[in-house]
Scaffold this motif. Structure first.
Motif, PDB file in Angstrom:
ATOM      1  N   ASP A 340     -30.531 -35.268  58.480  1.00 57.18           N
ATOM      2  CA  ASP A 340     -29.784 -34.312  59.309  1.00 57.18           C
ATOM      3  C   ASP A 340     -30.017 -32.880  58.830  1.00 57.18           C
ATOM      4  O   ASP A 340     -30.156 -31.956  59.640  1.00 57.18           O
ATOM      5  N   TYR A 341     -30.057 -32.698  57.519  1.00 61.15           N
ATOM      6  CA  TYR A 341     -30.261 -31.352  56.982  1.00 61.15           C
ATOM      7  C   TYR A 341     -31.668 -30.844  57.316  1.00 61.15           C
ATOM      8  O   TYR A 341     -31.839 -29.675  57.703  1.00 61.15           O
ATOM      9  N   THR A 342     -32.665 -31.703  57.187  1.00 63.76           N
ATOM     10  CA  THR A 342     -34.034 -31.322  57.533  1.00 63.76           C
ATOM     11  C   THR A 342     -34.113 -30.903  58.997  1.00 63.76           C
ATOM     12  O   THR A 342     -34.770 -29.905  59.341  1.00 63.76           O
ATOM     13  N   ALA A 343     -33.432 -31.645  59.870  1.00 66.48           N
ATOM     14  CA  ALA A 343     -33.419 -31.298  61.292  1.00 66.48           C
ATOM     15  C   ALA A 343     -32.733 -29.954  61.520  1.00 66.48           C
ATOM     16  O   ALA A 343     -33.167 -29.145  62.360  1.00 66.48           O
ATOM     17  N   GLU A 344     -31.666 -29.676  60.775  1.00 71.70           N
ATOM     18  CA  GLU A 344     -30.952 -28.406  60.922  1.00 71.70           C
ATOM     19  C   GLU A 344     -31.821 -27.225  60.491  1.00 71.70           C
ATOM     20  O   GLU A 344     -31.778 -26.146  61.109  1.00 71.70           O
ATOM     21  N   VAL A 345     -32.619 -27.414  59.447  1.00 73.91           N
ATOM     22  CA  VAL A 345     -33.561 -26.359  59.032  1.00 73.91           C
ATOM     23  C   VAL A 345     -34.483 -26.001  60.187  1.00 73.91           C
ATOM     24  O   VAL A 345     -34.681 -24.815  60.514  1.00 73.91           O
ATOM     25  N   GLY A 346     -35.052 -27.010  60.828  1.00 74.62           N
ATOM     26  CA  GLY A 346     -35.934 -26.762  61.964  1.00 74.62           C
ATOM     27  C   GLY A 346     -35.216 -26.106  63.124  1.00 74.62           C
ATOM     28  O   GLY A 346     -35.752 -25.197  63.785  1.00 74.62           O
ATOM     29  N   ARG A 347     -33.973 -26.537  63.383  1.00 77.84           N
ATOM     30  CA  ARG A 347     -33.210 -25.971  64.495  1.00 77.84           C
ATOM     31  C   ARG A 347     -32.926 -24.482  64.279  1.00 77.84           C
ATOM     32  O   ARG A 347     -33.096 -23.662  65.187  1.00 77.84           O
ATOM     33  N   VAL A 348     -32.505 -24.122  63.063  1.00 80.24           N
ATOM     34  CA  VAL A 348     -32.176 -22.719  62.787  1.00 80.24           C
ATOM     35  C   VAL A 348     -33.438 -21.856  62.836  1.00 80.24           C
ATOM     36  O   VAL A 348     -33.414 -20.731  63.364  1.00 80.24           O
ATOM     37  N   ALA A 349     -34.533 -22.342  62.287  1.00 80.13           N
ATOM     38  CA  ALA A 349     -35.793 -21.580  62.349  1.00 80.13           C
ATOM     39  C   ALA A 349     -36.204 -21.335  63.800  1.00 80.13           C
ATOM     40  O   ALA A 349     -36.599 -20.214  64.169  1.00 80.13           O
ATOM     41  N   ASP A 350     -36.099 -22.366  64.637  1.00 81.20           N
ATOM     42  CA  ASP A 350     -36.441 -22.211  66.058  1.00 81.20           C
ATOM     43  C   ASP A 350     -35.516 -21.198  66.734  1.00 81.20           C
ATOM     44  O   ASP A 350     -35.961 -20.398  67.573  1.00 81.20           O
ATOM     45  N   ALA A 351     -34.223 -21.217  66.363  1.00 84.46           N
ATOM     46  CA  ALA A 351     -33.266 -20.292  66.973  1.00 84.46           C
ATOM     47  C   ALA A 351     -33.597 -18.841  66.608  1.00 84.46           C
ATOM     48  O   ALA A 351     -33.499 -17.945  67.456  1.00 84.46           O
ATOM     49  N   VAL A 352     -33.974 -18.600  65.359  1.00 85.98           N
ATOM     50  CA  VAL A 352     -34.357 -17.238  64.953  1.00 85.98           C
ATOM     51  C   VAL A 352     -35.585 -16.777  65.721  1.00 85.98           C
ATOM     52  O   VAL A 352     -35.645 -15.632  66.217  1.00 85.98           O
ATOM     53  N   ASN A 353     -36.556 -17.654  65.846  1.00 85.88           N
ATOM     54  CA  ASN A 353     -37.770 -17.291  66.590  1.00 85.88           C
ATOM     55  C   ASN A 353     -37.470 -17.030  68.060  1.00 85.88           C
ATOM     56  O   ASN A 353     -38.036 -16.113  68.678  1.00 85.88           O
ATOM     57  N   ALA A 354     -36.580 -17.834  68.647  1.00 90.25           N
ATOM     58  CA  ALA A 354     -36.231 -17.650  70.057  1.00 90.25           C
ATOM     59  C   ALA A 354     -35.487 -16.335  70.275  1.00 90.25           C
ATOM     60  O   ALA A 354     -35.674 -15.656  71.297  1.00 90.25           O
TER      61      ALA A 354
END
Length: 483
Positions: A340-354
């Motif tokens: 779950d934490y690994t997935a959250e890292v990816g989600r936050v990175a994508d949100a910053v890029n978006a």
């Protein structure tokens, strides 16, 4: 073929993970992969001396098959010439000891990771896991007792094997036994989250050693405080501190091999140049904030990404002029909380890029596939190193980046990392929970004049290499033998 037992060893190292791991090809043959890290480098200080042996656990199916074929005494051709005894502990016992106790309990206690309104909760399931932890530790103690010569020196590594010194002392009182903790040690009030009997058992286990050692004085003092509170003191066990450093010669040589040069080319393309750079491409690359971590909960990657986002909010002048190169390599994916934490890292990175990205600028370059050469390439390009763990025994990334960075880098460092004790004076210190302050430190680091950055980086590199792995190991061995 099962090998005959060799002569008993004068120096023994015990750790969960050994210097080699095995896979099984489709045709049934075994493939051996040599490991790395501080322990492997440290043990190389005694070379392939027949009087030294490393005891470790079989971690997967390939390892267990190697144990079945060899009786656990591995072929020196697979281990760099070192004698290795690998233990084929039953998978269910190993899983409960490693995941149930070591990684889901002891790691959480020492890194202060619990959400205490909901966890921990120590009931019958945990007691069954604890019984496996005892069995796992006993297997190591018995193997060490079997392998050790009279009066041998035994160096037991880390929280996985906290009970081994006491168990081994009962079996072989003639041995000199040391235990080294690579993690932080919890303060008394937090340590007492553990059931009282188990908290005391762990302390007594380590105090079975002649010498208990830690990465920093802070962790050593916390251990001593726990012993004083729960047991009335540390008895006859001596307490030591050895701050593991990096191998500068190896890092610098490895960082300039062709595979790293190839990855630098790719990274430069991903980082790119600001939109107002010279049309001919001669302008400087965007500045880089580099982090390299496993997606371990204590590494605090998500708050690091949120701090970078806050930097872009508070200082819009950095938009299009900086890239956060974040390498977050998946860790312990057999545990749901880590997935779950690994997935959250990816989600936050994508949100910053978006939120901030443009056609020509990707604010976060995130890589999740482990690649040491690519990590070294990022080290070389780093303008700023972000190392913001919630809590860390040492953190070698904080030491490696200043050694490899080509122009010198500014280090933004959590005050809760063990490395802070040695490097805090030349780093920009942050509270790992404070996103606003970390964003402010990133701005200060990015704005730092080049000459100041280079001078700080030079001093950081000197601190980082003061006790390289081989000397770190030999210092412990010398101190143990002197008792």
């Amino acid at each position: 073929m099962v090998t005959e037992p060799p002569s008993r060893a004068q120096v023994l190292v015990a750790s969960n993970r050994g210097p080699v791991s095995y896979g099984v090809r489709d045709d049934g043959t075994l493939t051996a992969k040599r490991g790395g890290g501080g322990l492997v480098s440290g043990l190389s200080a005694i070379g392939s001396d027949a009087d030294a042996v490393w005891v470790c656990a079989a971690l997967g199916d390939g390892d267990r098959e190697a144990v079945r074929r060899t009786g656990g005494r591995l072929d020196p051709a697979d281990t760099g010439g070192q004698r290795v005894r690998m233990l084929g502990i039953a998978p269910e016992v190993y899983g409960e000891a490693y995941n149930g106790v070591a990684n889901s309990t002891l790691w959480f206690v020492h890194h202060l990771l619990y959400q205490t309104p909901l966890e921990p909760s120590f009931g019958p399931e945990f007691r069954a896991q604890w019984a496996s932890y005892e069995t796992y530790n006993r297997a190591f103690a018995e193997a060490l007792a079997d392998e050790a010569a009279e009066g041998a020196a035994v160096l037991v590594q880390d929280y996985h094997l906290a009970l081994v010194p006491g168990m081994l002392r009962a079996l072989r009182p003639d041995l000199r036994i040391g235990h080294f903790s690579h993690t932080p040690w919890a303060p008394v009030d937090y340590y007492r989250l553990l059931p009282d009997d188990i908290g005391r058992q762990l302390l007594r286990g380590i105090l079975g050693a002649d010498r208990a050692a830690f990465l920093t004085r802070r962790w050593a003092d916390a251990f001593t405080a726990c012993c004083t509170e729960l047991l009335g003191g540390t008895g006859n066990t001596r307490i030591g501190v050895h701050g593991l450093g990096t191998d500068a010669d190896f890092l610098r040589e490895r960082a300039h091999r062709p595979d790293v040069d190839e990855r630098i080319v790719t990274l430069r393309e991903q980082i790119g140049r600001p939109g107002d750079a010279a049309a001919d491409g001669s302008g400087d690359l965007r500045k880089t904030i580099v982090r390299v971590d496993r997606t371990e909960l204590s590494k605090n990657i998500v708050r690091g990404l949120l701090s970078y986002r806050q930097l872009l909010v508070d200082h819009p002048e950095w938009r299009d002029r900086v890239v956060h190169v974040a390498f977050a390599y998946p860790s312990r994916q057999d545990l749901a909380v880590y997935r779950d934490y690994t997935a959250e890292v990816g989600r936050v990175a994508d949100a910053v890029n978006a939120e901030f990205g443009t056609e020509s600028w990707t604010p976060v370059v995130l890589h999740v596939r482990d690649d040491f050469a690519r990590s070294l390439a990022a080290y070389r390009l780093a303008d700023v190193a972000l190392v913001n763990p919630i809590r860390d025994g040492m953190n070698l990334v904080a030491k490696e980046i200043p050694v490899v960075s080509e122009r010198g880098c500014a280090l933004v460092l959590s005050r809760e990392a063990g490395a802070f004790e040695e490097m805090g004076e030349d780093a920009l210190a942050v509270n790992p929970y404070d996103i606003t302050a970390t964003a402010r430190a990133l701005h200060e680091a990015l704005s730092m004049p080049l000459d100041e950055r280079a001078e700080r980086s030079k001093r950081l590199a000197a601190s980082a290499t003061a006790l390289p792995p081989q000397q770190w190991f030999l210092d412990q061995l010398t101190a143990l033998r002197a008792i």
